[in-house]
Design an enzyme around this catalytic site. Structure first.
Site, mmCIF file in Angstrom:
data_model
loop_
_atom_site.group_PDB
_atom_site.id
_atom_site.type_symbol
_atom_site.label_atom_id
_atom_site.label_comp_id
_atom_site.label_asym_id
_atom_site.label_seq_id
_atom_site.Cartn_x
_atom_site.Cartn_y
_atom_site.Cartn_z
ATOM 1 N N ASP A 380 0.830 -1.198 0.000
ATOM 2 C CA ASP A 380 0.000 0.000 0.000
ATOM 3 C C ASP A 380 0.868 1.254 0.000
ATOM 4 O O ASP A 380 1.719 1.436 0.877
ATOM 5 C CB ASP A 380 -0.907 -0.023 1.235
ATOM 6 C CG ASP A 380 -1.950 1.068 1.215
ATOM 7 O OD1 ASP A 380 -2.875 0.972 0.389
ATOM 8 O OD2 ASP A 380 -1.845 2.011 2.030
ATOM 9 N N GLU A 409 1.412 -0.609 -5.166
ATOM 10 C CA GLU A 409 0.189 0.180 -5.339
ATOM 11 C C GLU A 409 0.568 1.650 -5.182
ATOM 12 O O GLU A 409 0.407 2.246 -4.122
ATOM 13 C CB GLU A 409 -0.873 -0.235 -4.311
ATOM 14 C CG GLU A 409 -2.234 0.412 -4.528
ATOM 15 C CD GLU A 409 -2.510 1.595 -3.614
ATOM 16 O OE1 GLU A 409 -3.557 2.234 -3.779
ATOM 17 O OE2 GLU A 409 -1.681 1.893 -2.727
#
Length: 671
Positions: A380, A409
């Site tokens: 993330d 990401e």
């Protein structure tokens, strides 16, 4: 300067692939060829030879591959790595005196010049090579040397330039004054899944069959057959850790939560534990390990979210306050991405003086989950953490666990996303979500596949995520959901989607934003997991098509075809041996029928002009006979807005009897 250096005449430049002047490795998977090119040349007019040398970094043995001359001093060779890990490669070049002699001999003979001395020179070269040859080769070389001195000029020239003479001399001649490229370049070789994977994201807390109950890993196990039947091979779970209480977000990202609201899974950590703990309502560590094992039984791997951020209740905040930024009022700076505010999330300070212990702890967390059987991590927002950390931790993990895949990401600036790929991330999210027009898609694919990005940046296309509900899905309904998932699955060999909401075509936004209204990030949902939709059917079909068509198992082999309608997108993909060839035609307009002529790139597909061939639509099972490059299509979004054609050889006597021409304009029967 050493004397031997002064006798080296060959120059080697412009070796590719070479990432950041050789600082970073290129990327490949086991069995995927790496094509190496270089400029290799020398002073004067002597002939030059070049070779590619490579080895696994853990092996001593070097392998040699002769390079082929492409013209204008450019040379090329390739090798296919056989195992995971890091490979090294470089390029050698040297003056080929025997080949130089061959060319000079032939020129003089054709000019009717005396070649007596030249033949003596050649005989001496053959005899010199024989001194280093094996017994069988030695005999042949001495025989040829004798023949050069005894044959007629014409016979001697024919012998001297014969292919078998050239091949044996190439093998036996001592390579003198060899120049070697001044850098040892590298390529990281990973498992096949790094190049070809199909991801399905869902929230495990929404997996319960009964309304109002928190889902568990046992509930997730019941979903495994369904997800496997749809053709996915990777299940990505948002964070499964305890969720903090302080500043817990409510429904639709409300600043305060109501009693019983679960909060965002990305607000990691509470009195129950942190990044190595499991939210107790999901189950126990044993339940998780059992879920991972059962997933493998269905050919599925579990990918976990690795989000380096903490709830204010995370144990790190008390145990390691030095890992956070404290403000003058005694509070910790929470995460922000103006105008967004994440009061429930504290970012970690990578400039902490205690950075070494921070790095070791984060590595420990990764190793903990690897020990539970997890070998894929979706990371993330890695762009908000230190590059140096990622470069260190990924390399460190890969030394003992080369099978681990890291998906970045990072929806941010191009140079930042590229840097993350260079320093080790296996796959990377992309801008695909916001590329909608034919021109945008072509330009983006050109950038990904025809520039240096191809060597190190593996794209993973997602038409949606829990954070991103793009306008094309908000406005385009079922047809847009079908076109976007089919394009993601056929443009990129790695793709994924965020689960049930996509299958059900749910795209109601927060007004004015690219976010889902009533987002699952902030509340537990109850899904009808048995519900069948046209979107789900297409997802299942396209995943099956990907598995049986090698052309779709790599991103790099793509060629766009022209169209006379900008609302139609046409592109071809093919396997390396050209035995599998596909053509996709997409109606980019989710509201209206679009028709026009598309140009099949026959030259790129190794197909001749002037012949008929069969187009087998793998989504609808309809078949059409096409001829030459330009052919007519008509796509109705309410029926099927895409074609996924497999190009098949035309059978003898193939005609148009199998066609439905009700869609065709007058006087045309190609579709």
């Amino acid at each position: 300067m050493e004397q031997v250096e002064g006798t080296k005449r060959v120059v080697i430049e412009n070796v590719k692939p070479q990432i950041n002047c050789g600082k970073y490795p290129a990327k490949r998977v086991v069995g995927e060829a790496i094509v190496v090119t270089a400029d290799v040349f020398a002073d004067g007019h002597d002939e030059v030879k070049a070779q590619l040398r490579y080895r696994h970094s853990k092996k001593r043995k070097w392998y040699e591959v002769p390079m082929q001359f492409l013209g204008n001093d450019r040379w090329q060779a390739a090798f296919s790595p056989e195992s995971m890990g890091r490979y090294e490669y470089t390029v050698d070049g040297w003056v080929d005196h025997f080949h130089t002699w061959q060319k000079g001999l032939k020129k003089k003979f054709e000019a009717n010049q005396d070649i007596t001395v030249e033949l003596q020179i050649g005989a001496l070269q053959l005899e010199e090579a024989a001194q280093m040859a094996k017994p069988g080769q030695q005999k042949r070389l001495f025989k040829w040397a004798e023949q050069l001195r005894s044959l007629s000029p014409a016979g001697a020239v024919a012998l001297a330039t014969a292919p078998d003479v050239s091949e044996l001399m190439h093998a036996c001649c001592e390579r003198r004054n060899v120049s070697t490229y001044d850098k040892l370049l590298q390529v990281d070789v990973e498992r096949q899944k790094a190049l070809f994977s199909t991801w399905y994201e869902f929230f495990p807390r929404s997996a319960a069959q009964e309304t109002g109950r928190h889902g568990t890993f046992k509930d997730c196990e019941r979903l495994l057959p369904r997800i496997a039947e749809m053709g996915f091979d990777t299940i990505y779970l948002p964070p499964i850790h305890p969720i903090g209480h302080a500043f817990r977000k409510g429904k639709n990202n409300a600043v305060t939560s109501e009693p019983g609201e679960p909060g965002s899974p990305w607000a990691i950590g509470s009195e129950l534990g942190g990044h190595d703990a499991i939210h107790p309502e999901l189950g126990t560590p044993d339940d998780f390990r059992e879920f991972v094992a059962r997933a493998r039984d269905y050919g599925l791997e579990i990918a976990l979210d690795f989000a380096i951020q903490c709830s204010p209740d995370h144990p790190y905040v008390k145990e390691h306050p030095e890992w956070f930024k404290w403000r003058p009022d005694g509070t910790v700076q929470y995460a922000e991405n103006p105008p967004k505010k994440y009061q429930d999330v504290l970012p970690v300070n990578f400039e902490t003086p205690d950075w070494q212990n921070l790095w070791r702890e984060l590595r420990r967390v990764l190793l903990h989950w690897i020990n539970q059987g997890v070998f894929i991590f979706r990371v993330d927002n890695p762009h908000t953490k230190a590059f140096a950390f990622w470069e260190w931790v990924i390399a460190d993990i890969h030394r003992e666990h080369p099978q681990v895949i890291f998906l970045s990401e990072a929806f941010t600036r191009p140079r930042v996303m590229e840097r993350l790929a260079k320093i080790g991330f296996t796959q990377t999210y992309t801008y695909y979500t916001w590329r909608n027009t034919g021109e945008e898609l072509q330009q983006y694919m050109q950038e990904l596949t025809q520039t240096e990005l191809r060597e190190y940046y593996r794209p993973n296309f997602w038409p949606n995520t829990p954070d991103i509900n793009p306008q094309i899905l908000q406005q385009g309904g079922e047809a847009a959901h079908i076109t976007r998932v089919v394009m993601a699955a056929t443009l990129s060999s790695n793709y994924g989607l965020y689960g049930p909401v996509y299958e059900f075509g749910m795209a109601t936004p927060v007004p004015g934003k690219e976010e889902y209204l009533d987002s699952e990030k902030y509340e537990i949902k109850h899904w009808d997991w048995g519900k069948l939709t046209k979107i789900r059917e297409v997802i299942t079909l396209i995943n099956k098509i990907r598995k049986v068509n090698p052309a779709l198992q790599t991103t790099w082999n793509i060629q766009f075809g022209e169209t006379d309608n900008p609302q139609l997108l046409c592109y071809a993909k093919w396997s390396d041996d050209f035995r599998n060839k596909l053509l996709m035609v997409i109606n980019l307009d989710p509201h209206h029928t679009q028709a026009g002529w598309v140009k099949v790139p026959l030259w790129k597909l190794n197909m001749p002009l002037g012949q008929q061939y069969q187009m087998h639509d793998l989504l609808t099972e309809r078949k059409f006979t096409w001829t030459d490059e330009w052919n007519y299509v008509e796509l109705r979004p309410h029926e099927m807005p895409v074609h996924v054609f497999r190009i098949e050889e035309a059978a003898p006597g193939m005609g148009h009897d199998n066609l439905d021409d009700t869609w065709l304009p007058e006087h045309h029967t190609n579709e």
